[in-house]
Design a protein around this motif. Structure first.
Motif, PDB file in Angstrom:
ATOM      1  N   VAL A 247       0.882  -1.175   0.000  1.00 25.99           N
ATOM      2  CA  VAL A 247       0.000   0.000   0.000  1.00 25.99           C
ATOM      3  C   VAL A 247       0.915   1.219   0.000  1.00 25.99           C
ATOM      4  O   VAL A 247       1.446   1.618   1.028  1.00 25.99           O
ATOM      5  CB  VAL A 247      -0.936   0.007   1.220  1.00 25.99           C
ATOM      6  N   THR A 248       1.123   1.801  -1.161  1.00 22.91           N
ATOM      7  CA  THR A 248       2.092   2.879  -1.321  1.00 22.91           C
ATOM      8  C   THR A 248       1.393   4.235  -1.259  1.00 22.91           C
ATOM      9  O   THR A 248       0.170   4.334  -1.107  1.00 22.91           O
ATOM     10  CB  THR A 248       2.823   2.733  -2.662  1.00 22.91           C
ATOM     11  N   GLY A 249       2.209   5.291  -1.389  1.00 15.88           N
ATOM     12  CA  GLY A 249       1.639   6.631  -1.424  1.00 15.88           C
ATOM     13  C   GLY A 249       0.705   6.846  -2.595  1.00 15.88           C
ATOM     14  O   GLY A 249      -0.179   7.716  -2.540  1.00 15.88           O
ATOM     15  N   ARG A 250       0.870   6.061  -3.666  1.00  9.96           N
ATOM     16  CA  ARG A 250      -0.030   6.167  -4.818  1.00  9.96           C
ATOM     17  C   ARG A 250      -1.455   5.792  -4.418  1.00  9.96           C
ATOM     18  O   ARG A 250      -2.426   6.456  -4.822  1.00  9.96           O
ATOM     19  CB  ARG A 250       0.475   5.247  -5.928  1.00  9.96           C
ATOM     20  N   HIS A 251      -1.604   4.728  -3.643  1.00  3.28           N
ATOM     21  CA  HIS A 251      -2.929   4.328  -3.190  1.00  3.28           C
ATOM     22  C   HIS A 251      -3.572   5.414  -2.338  1.00  3.28           C
ATOM     23  O   HIS A 251      -4.752   5.762  -2.535  1.00  3.28           O
ATOM     24  CB  HIS A 251      -2.841   3.035  -2.380  1.00  3.28           C
ATOM     25  N   LEU A 252      -2.811   5.960  -1.405  1.00  4.47           N
ATOM     26  CA  LEU A 252      -3.366   6.980  -0.518  1.00  4.47           C
ATOM     27  C   LEU A 252      -3.756   8.225  -1.306  1.00  4.47           C
ATOM     28  O   LEU A 252      -4.813   8.814  -1.065  1.00  4.47           O
ATOM     29  CB  LEU A 252      -2.348   7.336   0.568  1.00  4.47           C
ATOM     30  N   ASP A 253      -2.921   8.612  -2.253  1.00  6.57           N
ATOM     31  CA  ASP A 253      -3.197   9.820  -3.027  1.00  6.57           C
ATOM     32  C   ASP A 253      -4.465   9.656  -3.858  1.00  6.57           C
ATOM     33  O   ASP A 253      -5.322  10.558  -3.905  1.00  6.57           O
ATOM     34  CB  ASP A 253      -2.005  10.140  -3.926  1.00  6.57           C
ATOM     35  N   ILE A 254      -4.631   8.521  -4.529  1.00  6.25           N
ATOM     36  CA  ILE A 254      -5.817   8.320  -5.366  1.00  6.25           C
ATOM     37  C   ILE A 254      -7.069   8.193  -4.505  1.00  6.25           C
ATOM     38  O   ILE A 254      -8.132   8.743  -4.841  1.00  6.25           O
ATOM     39  CB  ILE A 254      -5.625   7.087  -6.257  1.00  6.25           C
ATOM     40  N   LEU A 255      -6.983   7.483  -3.391  1.00  4.30           N
ATOM     41  CA  LEU A 255      -8.134   7.397  -2.501  1.00  4.30           C
ATOM     42  C   LEU A 255      -8.512   8.770  -1.958  1.00  4.30           C
ATOM     43  O   LEU A 255      -9.705   9.094  -1.828  1.00  4.30           O
ATOM     44  CB  LEU A 255      -7.835   6.437  -1.352  1.00  4.30           C
ATOM     45  N   GLY A 256      -7.508   9.591  -1.649  1.00  3.95           N
ATOM     46  CA  GLY A 256      -7.792  10.942  -1.191  1.00  3.95           C
ATOM     47  C   GLY A 256      -8.492  11.767  -2.248  1.00  3.95           C
ATOM     48  O   GLY A 256      -9.446  12.516  -1.960  1.00  3.95           O
ATOM     49  N   LEU A 258     -10.377  10.598  -4.652  1.00  2.00           N
ATOM     50  CA  LEU A 258     -11.726  10.053  -4.789  1.00  2.00           C
ATOM     51  C   LEU A 258     -12.633  10.564  -3.680  1.00  2.00           C
ATOM     52  O   LEU A 258     -13.791  10.963  -3.938  1.00  2.00           O
ATOM     53  CB  LEU A 258     -11.651   8.522  -4.772  1.00  2.00           C
ATOM     54  N   ILE A 259     -12.147  10.560  -2.452  1.00  2.05           N
ATOM     55  CA  ILE A 259     -12.946  11.068  -1.335  1.00  2.05           C
ATOM     56  C   ILE A 259     -13.248  12.549  -1.517  1.00  2.05           C
ATOM     57  O   ILE A 259     -14.366  13.014  -1.245  1.00  2.05           O
ATOM     58  CB  ILE A 259     -12.212  10.804  -0.012  1.00  2.05           C
ATOM     59  N   LEU A 260     -12.268  13.313  -1.985  1.00  2.50           N
ATOM     60  CA  LEU A 260     -12.481  14.743  -2.208  1.00  2.50           C
ATOM     61  C   LEU A 260     -13.565  14.984  -3.251  1.00  2.50           C
ATOM     62  O   LEU A 260     -14.464  15.822  -3.062  1.00  2.50           O
ATOM     63  CB  LEU A 260     -11.165  15.391  -2.640  1.00  2.50           C
ATOM     64  N   ALA A 314     -10.196  18.989   3.418  1.00  2.87           N
ATOM     65  CA  ALA A 314      -8.783  19.040   3.813  1.00  2.87           C
ATOM     66  C   ALA A 314      -7.895  18.308   2.821  1.00  2.87           C
ATOM     67  O   ALA A 314      -6.671  18.534   2.795  1.00  2.87           O
ATOM     68  CB  ALA A 314      -8.603  18.447   5.208  1.00  2.87           C
ATOM     69  N   LEU A 315      -8.476  17.468   1.980  1.00  4.29           N
ATOM     70  CA  LEU A 315      -7.688  16.671   1.045  1.00  4.29           C
ATOM     71  C   LEU A 315      -7.355  17.423  -0.234  1.00  4.29           C
ATOM     72  O   LEU A 315      -6.807  16.838  -1.172  1.00  4.29           O
ATOM     73  CB  LEU A 315      -8.449  15.375   0.710  1.00  4.29           C
ATOM     74  N   TRP A 316      -7.677  18.727  -0.310  1.00  5.34           N
ATOM     75  CA  TRP A 316      -7.151  19.539  -1.401  1.00  5.34           C
ATOM     76  C   TRP A 316      -5.637  19.623  -1.333  1.00  5.34           C
ATOM     77  O   TRP A 316      -4.958  19.826  -2.345  1.00  5.34           O
ATOM     78  CB  TRP A 316      -7.733  20.954  -1.332  1.00  5.34           C
ATOM     79  N   VAL A 317      -5.078  19.483  -0.143  1.00  9.87           N
ATOM     80  CA  VAL A 317      -3.634  19.602   0.075  1.00  9.87           C
ATOM     81  C   VAL A 317      -2.984  18.248  -0.211  1.00  9.87           C
ATOM     82  O   VAL A 317      -3.378  17.226   0.377  1.00  9.87           O
ATOM     83  CB  VAL A 317      -3.338  20.062   1.515  1.00  9.87           C
ATOM     84  N   LEU A 327      -5.259  10.899   6.136  1.00 13.83           N
ATOM     85  CA  LEU A 327      -6.237  10.212   5.300  1.00 13.83           C
ATOM     86  C   LEU A 327      -7.037   9.203   6.113  1.00 13.83           C
ATOM     87  O   LEU A 327      -8.255   9.052   5.909  1.00 13.83           O
ATOM     88  CB  LEU A 327      -5.538   9.519   4.137  1.00 13.83           C
ATOM     89  N   GLY A 328      -6.387   8.495   7.028  1.00 14.47           N
ATOM     90  CA  GLY A 328      -7.107   7.546   7.862  1.00 14.47           C
ATOM     91  C   GLY A 328      -8.130   8.234   8.744  1.00 14.47           C
ATOM     92  O   GLY A 328      -9.252   7.733   8.919  1.00 14.47           O
ATOM     93  N   LEU A 329      -7.784   9.404   9.293  1.00 18.13           N
ATOM     94  CA  LEU A 329      -8.726  10.145  10.137  1.00 18.13           C
ATOM     95  C   LEU A 329      -9.913  10.646   9.311  1.00 18.13           C
ATOM     96  O   LEU A 329     -11.072  10.497   9.721  1.00 18.13           O
ATOM     97  CB  LEU A 329      -8.010  11.301  10.808  1.00 18.13           C
TER      98      LEU A 329
END
Length: 578
Positions: A247-256, A258-260, A314-317, A327-329
């Motif tokens: 689970v790399t930074g790529r996963h977190l960035d794309i999920l962020g 999507l949530i945004l 907050a995920l604009w940043v 992201l978890g919070l």
């Protein structure tokens, strides 16, 4: 650490450069067998205590509410929708989060089944069947890998051997597995659509709402809550030892991202609904809006806005999206805030909106957490098979295998090891026409090119899914016809239209059952197997038999191939495996 030019342009890699085929299976086995850490031990104590306290000290009312049905059904629909869409689109980065989404969807379905449904339960049962089928089918190669590991405990080995059937990673098995997973993913998407549509129609009737935004609000809320839950689980998994490469930074960035995007869509829906009701609504709609903003529904409404929607901004940043903690919070808040939206859609309970929301968070959430912990103590949290496919694609490593000095005896079988699927395909081309020779290819990941070279085709899964879906849909309509008091002719046209959604859900369940049964039947067939220590390379096997050509002659032909045109790394004798 400074990012490279490619990483700045394309984003972080979907798999860490240090991840290898052998390391993926070892990391998954360690995670399953490792003793629980301090955080997991705390959760294993706190969640049962919270669940028991909720059951004992809950007020005198049904322990599960109709509002909770919508929340947990939405979580299940959102997780399964994301997993199914990524699988059907063959998106690379799904490999790190696919198992998380499938397990969360199945656990949410089981919790939703405990709640009273405001309408028909057909769609939820269909969604549960699809979620269970996709979760179980996707696990088969991983369970076979755990089955063959010597460090596995005896009871676990027996359990995995029973669940993996006769999986040995042949090209035909991989082909059937891929088609079954895709059929189950499509069935899950249809079931999720049917569930959300049926829920929107039911809630519109309960709340006397006819605005066209309600179905959109439910779908956006379901996918948003599912994305938030997956992001929270991915952020937690990334902090576990050995999983930061999966689970790399790529996963977190794309999920962020999507949530945004979904958070913006949710804000648009709710703000538009409030503005339209305030400016153009009837006196009854305006009174309902005032009740929602400042009356009894205010705690649930402002919880939805302040917890479920506004934190997504907050995920604009960029650094916030790539931070596991942030992201978890945000993902946890989004998943919890979705419950407030469903509390608002049902008639107000006697205990009030706030008490209903707290009750849903306290008890069912603890049950959901226990289901997740139990699942990930038995199965890997990531798909070993799909991660190996990514590692073979992005992280090629030189492989050296010990071979046998002498060729195999004439009546023995043959096993030839290759570093890649491309090398195995080149060897098949170099051998020429061998239609009468019982060759089979094996590998640690799907092998579409090898299956095509061996002229393997597997239509049984697709046909079984189509037949199962058609039979289940027709059976549901026939059952409804038999239950009608006056027979077929007395059913009004609008009733037939209302039955279309449950019939679609029944068809999705039938398709899932058909695909699962076809895959299980296929995996029960006897097949050959590669040598035990060659499970993580690509192997071409010749099954021994009286009518086969000499395995020694075939070994000499393989050894004579050019080094870059199909010559195997090593040759061994092989025996049939039933």
């Amino acid at each position: 650490m400074a990012r490279s030019a490619d990483e700045r342009l394309l984003g972080p890699p979907v798999v860490s450069p240090t991840v290898t085929v052998a390391g993926i299976g070892a990391a998954a086995a360690r995670a399953v067998l490792a003793p629980a850490g301090s955080a997991r031990r705390l959760a294993q104590i706190a969640l049962p205590v919270a669940l028991l306290g909720w059951l004992v000290f809950a007020p005198m009312r049904p322990p599960f509410s109709a509002a909770g049905f919508g929340w947990w059904a939405g979580l299940a629909s959102g997780c399964l929708t994301i997993s199914g869409l990524l699988l059907l689109a063959r998106v690379d980065w799904r490999c790190g989060i696919g198992r998380l989404a499938q397990t969360a969807a199945l656990s949410a379905c089981l919790v939703a089944l405990l709640h009273p449904a405001p309408g028909d339960r057909t769609a939820l049962i269909a969604l549960t069947i699809c979620a269970l089928g996709l979760w179980a089918a996707a696990l088969v190669p991983d369970l076979a890998d755990l089955r063959d590991r010597p460090e596995m405990l005896p009871w676990r080995s027996r359990l995995y051997r029973l669940a993996a059937l006769r999986w040995h990673g042949s090209a035909r098995q991989w082909l059937a597995w891929e088609r079954a997973c895709r059929a189950l993913a499509l069935a899950g998407l249809l079931a999720a659509f049917a569930l959300q549509t049926d829920l929107a129609l039911t809630l519109a009737g309960l709340g006397d709402r006819s605005d066209t935004l309600l179905p959109v609000v439910l779908v956006v809320g379901a996918v948003l809550s599912g994305a938030g839950l997956i992001a929270a689980l991915a952020a937690a998994l990334r902090r576990q030892p050995g999983f930061d490469g999966f689970v790399t930074g790529r996963h977190l960035d794309i999920l962020g991202r999507l949530i945004l995007a979904l958070g913006l869509a949710g804000l648009y829906c709710h703000v538009t609904e409030a503005v339209v009701a305030g400016l153009y609504g009837s006196p009854l709609e305006r009174a309902a809006l005032v009740e929602r903003l400042s009356g009894a529904g205010a705690p649930a409404f402002w919880t939805l806005m302040g917890v479920g929607l506004l934190p997504t901004q907050a995920l604009w940043v960029g650094p916030a999206r790539r931070s596991p903690v942030t992201l978890g919070l945000v993902g946890t808040l989004v998943a919890l805030g979705a419950g407030a939206g469903h509390v608002l859609l049902v008639p107000p309970p006697a205990t009030g909106y706030a008490a209903a929301l707290l009750a849903e968070i306290a008890g069912p959430a603890a049950l959901f957490g226990l289901a997740l912990i139990a699942a990930f103590r038995l199965v890997p949290a990531v798909s070993v098979a799909e991660m190996r496919g990514l590692a073979l694609l992005h992280n090629r490593r030189p492989i050296a295998l010990p071979g046998e000095a002498a060729g195999p005896p004439p009546r023995a079988g043959l096993a030839a090891a290759f570093a890649s699927e491309a090398g195995l395909v080149e060897a098949l081309r170099g051998l020429g026409t061998l239609d009468a020779v019982p060759l089979e290819a094996h590998g640690p990941a799907p092998m579409p090119e090898a299956a095509a070279a061996l002229r393997r085709d597997e239509r049984a899964v697709r046909e079984a899914a189509l037949v199962g879906g058609a039979l289940a849909g027709l059976a549901f309509l026939a059952a409804q016809t038999l239950q009608a008091p006056g027979g077929l002719g007395e059913i009004p046209a609008l009733a037939w239209a209302r039955l279309a959604i449950p019939a679609l859900a029944a068809a999705a369940a039938g398709a899932a059952l058909g695909a699962g049964a076809a895959l299980a039947r296929h995996l029960r067939r006897p097949t050959s197997a590669p040598p035990p220590d060659w499970r993580e390379v690509f192997v071409l096997t010749l099954v021994p038999g009286t009518d086969n050509p000499s395995a020694g002659a075939l070994a000499r032909r393989l050894s004579a191939l050019p080094e870059k045109a199909g010559r195997p790394l090593a040759l061994r004798r092989a025996e049939p495996v039933s």
